[in-house]
Design an enzyme around this catalytic site. Structure first.
Site, PDB file in Angstrom:
ATOM      1  N   CYS A 257       0.054   3.566   2.863  1.00 49.11           N
ATOM      2  CA  CYS A 257       0.626   3.057   4.119  1.00 49.11           C
ATOM      3  C   CYS A 257       2.083   3.481   4.247  1.00 49.11           C
ATOM      4  O   CYS A 257       2.525   3.891   5.327  1.00 49.11           O
ATOM      5  CB  CYS A 257       0.524   1.535   4.181  1.00 49.11           C
TER       6      CYS A 257
ATOM      7  N   CYS B 199       0.843  -1.202   0.000  1.00 46.87           N
ATOM      8  CA  CYS B 199       0.000   0.000   0.000  1.00 46.87           C
ATOM      9  C   CYS B 199       0.880   1.254   0.000  1.00 46.87           C
ATOM     10  O   CYS B 199       1.623   1.496   0.955  1.00 46.87           O
ATOM     11  CB  CYS B 199      -0.905  -0.030   1.241  1.00 46.87           C
TER      12      CYS B 199
END
Length: 101
Positions: A29, A26
């Site tokens: 993230c 991600c």
């Protein structure tokens, strides 16, 4: 954290526990990781901070219905007190932390 020890950690922490559910693939993230780490350092004495890799641990995200990465779940007294997720401006994320700490 792992699927095996998440429930134990939630039950054992006496102050606020903040768990970041994240995925190594991600991009958001990866962007949010240094923000989370800086806030964890800043509020170290006020809360317990943990991270759970959703790629390696599939049960907990399903149990807690985590569909957005990253998701930050705030636990107090063994129960979910709130959550936020996705890309969050650093000041806004700190504001969320302050609501629960």
């Amino acid at each position: 954290l792992t699927d095996v020890d998440l429930c134990e950690r939630i039950a054992s922490v006496k102050k606020v526990l903040i768990v970041e559910f994240w995925d190594p693939w991600c991009g958001i993230c990866a962007e949010m990781a240094p923000v989370y780490e800086a806030l964890a350092e800043k509020y170290r004495g006020s809360a317990t901070f943990s991270r759970l890799n959703m790629r390696d641990n599939k049960v907990s995200p399903d149990t807690y219905q985590v569909y957005v990465t990253p998701t930050f779940i705030f636990f107090r007294d063994g129960k979910e007190a709130g959550r936020t997720g996705g890309y969050i401006e650093p000041d806004a994320l700190e504001g969320e932390f302050r609501k629960y700490i």
